[in-house]
Scaffold this active site. Sequence first.
Site, PDB file in Angstrom:
ATOM      1  CB  SER A  57       1.091 -15.595  -1.256  1.00  0.00           C
ATOM      2  OG  SER A  57       1.310 -14.285  -1.067  1.00  0.00           O
ATOM      3  CG  LEU A 112       3.480 -14.248   7.965  1.00  0.00           C
ATOM      4  CD1 LEU A 112       3.758 -15.447   8.698  1.00  0.00           C
ATOM      5  CD2 LEU A 112       4.200 -13.061   8.456  1.00  0.00           C
ATOM      6  CB  SER A 172       9.425  -5.591   8.812  1.00  0.00           C
ATOM      7  OG  SER A 172      11.130  -5.535   8.541  1.00  0.00           O
ATOM      8  CE1 TYR A 186       8.032  -4.284   3.872  1.00  0.00           C
ATOM      9  CE2 TYR A 186      10.574  -4.378   5.043  1.00  0.00           C
ATOM     10  CZ  TYR A 186       9.299  -4.912   4.498  1.00  0.00           C
ATOM     11  OH  TYR A 186       8.818  -5.962   5.218  1.00  0.00           O
ATOM     12  CE  LYS A 210       6.322  -4.165   6.540  1.00  0.00           C
ATOM     13  NZ  LYS A 210       5.000  -4.691   6.715  1.00  0.00           N
ATOM     14  CB  THR A 267       7.181 -15.034   1.885  1.00  0.00           C
ATOM     15  OG1 THR A 267       7.872 -13.821   1.752  1.00  0.00           O
ATOM     16  CG2 THR A 267       6.949 -15.744   3.242  1.00  0.00           C
TER      17      THR A 267
HETATM   18  N1  LIG Z   1       9.199 -12.162   4.109  1.00  0.00           N
HETATM   19  C1  LIG Z   1       9.860 -11.572   4.784  1.00  0.00           C
HETATM   20  O1  LIG Z   1      11.129 -11.466   4.945  1.00  0.00           O
HETATM   21  C2  LIG Z   1       9.265 -10.700   5.827  1.00  0.00           C
HETATM   22  C3  LIG Z   1       7.994 -10.083   5.508  1.00  0.00           C
HETATM   23  N2  LIG Z   1       7.318  -9.522   6.610  1.00  0.00           N
HETATM   24  C4  LIG Z   1       6.044  -8.762   6.292  1.00  0.00           C
HETATM   25  O2  LIG Z   1       5.096  -9.946   6.286  1.00  0.00           O
HETATM   26  C5  LIG Z   1       3.834  -9.608   5.490  1.00  0.00           C
HETATM   27  C6  LIG Z   1       3.516 -10.580   4.765  1.00  0.00           C
HETATM   28  O3  LIG Z   1       4.399 -10.697   3.370  1.00  0.00           O
HETATM   29  P1  LIG Z   1       5.020 -12.126   2.880  1.00  0.00           P
HETATM   30  O4  LIG Z   1       3.811 -13.141   2.936  1.00  0.00           O
HETATM   31  O5  LIG Z   1       6.582 -12.298   3.218  1.00  0.00           O
HETATM   32  O6  LIG Z   1       5.154 -11.661   1.248  1.00  0.00           O
HETATM   33  P2  LIG Z   1       4.008 -12.022   0.084  1.00  0.00           P
HETATM   34  O7  LIG Z   1       4.599 -11.190  -1.109  1.00  0.00           O
HETATM   35  O8  LIG Z   1       4.103 -13.610  -0.141  1.00  0.00           O
HETATM   36  O9  LIG Z   1       2.800 -11.998   0.587  1.00  0.00           O
HETATM   37  C7  LIG Z   1       2.021 -10.499   0.459  1.00  0.00           C
HETATM   38  C8  LIG Z   1       0.778 -10.476   0.500  1.00  0.00           C
HETATM   39  O10 LIG Z   1       0.191  -9.106   0.397  1.00  0.00           O
HETATM   40  C9  LIG Z   1      -0.968  -9.048  -0.308  1.00  0.00           C
HETATM   41  N3  LIG Z   1      -0.954  -7.802  -1.116  1.00  0.00           N
HETATM   42  C10 LIG Z   1       0.069  -7.163  -1.690  1.00  0.00           C
HETATM   43  N4  LIG Z   1      -0.465  -5.729  -2.107  1.00  0.00           N
HETATM   44  C11 LIG Z   1      -1.714  -5.812  -1.970  1.00  0.00           C
HETATM   45  C12 LIG Z   1      -2.740  -4.836  -2.165  1.00  0.00           C
HETATM   46  N5  LIG Z   1      -2.577  -3.659  -2.738  1.00  0.00           N
HETATM   47  N6  LIG Z   1      -4.084  -5.146  -1.704  1.00  0.00           N
HETATM   48  C13 LIG Z   1      -3.957  -6.190  -1.131  1.00  0.00           C
HETATM   49  N7  LIG Z   1      -3.398  -7.383  -0.831  1.00  0.00           N
HETATM   50  C14 LIG Z   1      -2.063  -6.948  -1.350  1.00  0.00           C
HETATM   51  C15 LIG Z   1      -0.646 -10.162  -1.556  1.00  0.00           C
HETATM   52  O11 LIG Z   1      -1.626 -10.596  -2.059  1.00  0.00           O
HETATM   53  P3  LIG Z   1      -1.808 -10.577  -3.636  1.00  0.00           P
HETATM   54  O12 LIG Z   1      -2.213 -11.949  -3.963  1.00  0.00           O
HETATM   55  O13 LIG Z   1      -3.277  -9.648  -3.910  1.00  0.00           O
HETATM   56  O14 LIG Z   1      -0.791  -9.968  -4.259  1.00  0.00           O
HETATM   57  C16 LIG Z   1       0.112 -11.248  -0.649  1.00  0.00           C
HETATM   58  O15 LIG Z   1      -1.053 -12.120  -0.082  1.00  0.00           O
HETATM   59  C17 LIG Z   1       4.193  -8.157   4.806  1.00  0.00           C
HETATM   60  O16 LIG Z   1       3.576  -7.224   5.618  1.00  0.00           O
HETATM   61  C18 LIG Z   1       5.750  -8.151   4.905  1.00  0.00           C
HETATM   62  O17 LIG Z   1       6.287  -7.003   4.892  1.00  0.00           O
HETATM   63  C19 LIG Z   1       7.902  -8.920   7.519  1.00  0.00           C
HETATM   64  C20 LIG Z   1       9.368  -9.287   7.737  1.00  0.00           C
HETATM   65  C21 LIG Z   1       9.903 -10.195   6.815  1.00  0.00           C
HETATM   66  C1  LIG Z   2      29.202  -5.602  17.635  1.00  0.00           C
HETATM   67  C2  LIG Z   2      27.791  -5.801  17.230  1.00  0.00           C
HETATM   68  C3  LIG Z   2      27.139  -5.069  16.351  1.00  0.00           C
HETATM   69  C4  LIG Z   2      25.540  -5.276  16.145  1.00  0.00           C
HETATM   70  C5  LIG Z   2      24.957  -4.595  15.003  1.00  0.00           C
HETATM   71  C6  LIG Z   2      24.870  -5.365  13.887  1.00  0.00           C
HETATM   72  C7  LIG Z   2      24.229  -4.955  12.625  1.00  0.00           C
HETATM   73  C8  LIG Z   2      23.825  -6.073  11.748  1.00  0.00           C
HETATM   74  C9  LIG Z   2      22.915  -5.444  10.796  1.00  0.00           C
HETATM   75  C10 LIG Z   2      21.858  -6.233  10.763  1.00  0.00           C
HETATM   76  C11 LIG Z   2      20.615  -5.789   9.845  1.00  0.00           C
HETATM   77  C12 LIG Z   2      19.614  -6.605   9.882  1.00  0.00           C
HETATM   78  C13 LIG Z   2      18.560  -6.140   8.845  1.00  0.00           C
HETATM   79  C14 LIG Z   2      17.480  -7.275   8.980  1.00  0.00           C
HETATM   80  C15 LIG Z   2      16.564  -6.904   7.900  1.00  0.00           C
HETATM   81  C16 LIG Z   2      15.256  -7.858   8.091  1.00  0.00           C
HETATM   82  O1  LIG Z   2      15.121  -8.835   8.748  1.00  0.00           O
HETATM   83  O2  LIG Z   2      14.226  -7.369   7.366  1.00  0.00           O
HETATM   84  C17 LIG Z   2      12.899  -8.180   7.303  1.00  0.00           C
HETATM   85  C18 LIG Z   2      12.082  -7.788   6.111  1.00  0.00           C
HETATM   86  O3  LIG Z   2      11.174  -7.254   6.334  1.00  0.00           O
HETATM   87  C19 LIG Z   2      12.661  -8.221   5.060  1.00  0.00           C
HETATM   88  O4  LIG Z   2      12.151  -7.369   3.940  1.00  0.00           O
HETATM   89  P1  LIG Z   2      13.347  -7.281   2.502  1.00  0.00           P
HETATM   90  O5  LIG Z   2      12.330  -6.549   1.687  1.00  0.00           O
HETATM   91  O6  LIG Z   2      14.405  -6.350   2.990  1.00  0.00           O
HETATM   92  O7  LIG Z   2      13.821  -8.506   2.170  1.00  0.00           O
END
Ligand SMILES: NC(=O)C1=CN([C@@H]2O[C@H](COP(=O)(O)OP(=O)(O)OC[C@H]3O[C@@H](n4cnc5c(N)ncnc54)[C@H](OP(=O)(O)O)[C@@H]3O)[C@@H](O)[C@H]2O)C=CC1
Ligand SMILES: CCCCCCCCCCCCCCCC(=O)OCC(=O)COP(=O)(O)O
Length: 324
Positions: free
Chosen positions: A61, A63, A193, A206, A210, A241
């Site tokens: 699923s 990314l 992340s 989390y 990371k 996602t």
């Molecule tokens: N979405 C976002 O905002 C962000 C995401 N990321 C990172 O991107 C990556 C992908 O996440 P994303 O696509 O967003 O989320 P999803 O939840 O869509 O995908 C997560 C994937 O991880 C797999 N997974 C979870 N647990 C396990 C496990 N125990 N064993 C094997 N596989 C597992 C899931 O597979 P299954 O089908 O088995 O559940 C799934 O395919 C992650 O590392 C996330 O931290 C980073 C920044 C931002």
């Molecule tokens: C005067 C200038 C000040 C500058 C500082 C601004 C501070 C703003 C705060 C920004 C926080 C950003 C957080 C971003 C988090 C993010 O993008 O996470 C990605 C993920 O992994 C998402 O996972 P989640 O499970 O949290 O949805």
Amino acid sequence: MFFQSSRRSVSKGKLMEFTSSPFFPLVLGSIGVVALYQLLLRVRQKTHIQNAVVVVTGASSGLGRECAKVFHAAGARLVLCGRDKERLQDLVKELTGAADSQRKTYPPSMVTFDLSDTEAVASAAVEVLQCFGHVDILINNAGISYRGTILETDVQVHKQVMDMNYFGAVALTKALLPSMVQRRSGHIAVVSSVQGKIAIPFRSAYAASKHATQAFFDCLRAEVEQFGIEVSVFSPGYIRTNLSVNAVTGNGSKYSVLDKNTAEGRDPHDIAMVMLNCVSRKKKDVLLAGVFPTLAVYFRTLCPSLFFFIMASRARKEQKLKDS
Ligand SMILES: NC(=O)C1=CN([C@@H]2O[C@H](COP(=O)(O)OP(=O)(O)OC[C@H]3O[C@@H](n4cnc5c(N)ncnc54)[C@H](OP(=O)(O)O)[C@@H]3O)[C@@H](O)[C@H]2O)C=CC1
Ligand SMILES: CCCCCCCCCCCCCCCC(=O)OCC(=O)COP(=O)(O)O
């Protein structure tokens, strides 16, 4: 006026003098060589992914699924990993049917296992290696997120997130690394992340997993460069996602909410395209976030007290919202 036009004629004269000098062909030749080198680099980038054996975790699923699609289209021989056999089979079918007339593409292989089970990872790695005999690129993408306060979160939940996001990637990487060292080639990528660089409130498990990921793969990069192995850490901001839906809460239950930030995040296909490009250009550390998160990363280092102040006020506001 007179001064300006006389200056212009002097520089024109100098240009004429230069073009007729014996250095001129040398300069032109050098520019040509540089342009040719750039072109060769581009061609090399393409061959780097074409036929490469690429392993993607969390391919079922989000990314990971998009990474599978873009690397497949670029001619990679894929090994798709995940827990959900049916969803992986559907993706294999979809990709096998998506032949490309421009490029040779391959039907993907798949290996199902739970990444948070270290023993399962060791035997899955053997299966992964058997698919095509070796691995060129490992993309550690699978991950889960978390929502909760530190006060109300079970230690077991911290372990669960760490087991998946950190130890899962560590175990698979370590299992595949010896064969890369033996071949003196390979590329290990990990999806971290923005929260691997800055910690925000109510994401302790989390963000910690990371940050650990970032540190491990930075150490790895330094240690394996001598064997010709590349390491790339990707740190995206919000991506559209199901990450927040699948997140675990403080008591271990599923969060099951699609957060606004996630729903309004970047298209996973675009992030996967950037990852393809960066892997082929062997980028070491890639921050894929908007202006504010990027600024926050710099403020955390350059002006930590301001960053802590902003995070504390953010925590107070979020807590108030939850309580109301
Ligand atoms: N979405 C976002 O905002 C962000 C995401 N990321 C990172 O991107 C990556 C992908 O996440 P994303 O696509 O967003 O989320 P999803 O939840 O869509 O995908 C997560 C994937 O991880 C797999 N997974 C979870 N647990 C396990 C496990 N125990 N064993 C094997 N596989 C597992 C899931 O597979 P299954 O089908 O088995 O559940 C799934 O395919 C992650 O590392 C996330 O931290 C980073 C920044 C931002
Ligand atoms: C005067 C200038 C000040 C500058 C500082 C601004 C501070 C703003 C705060 C920004 C926080 C950003 C957080 C971003 C988090 C993010 O993008 O996470 C990605 C993920 O992994 C998402 O996972 P989640 O499970 O949290 O949805």
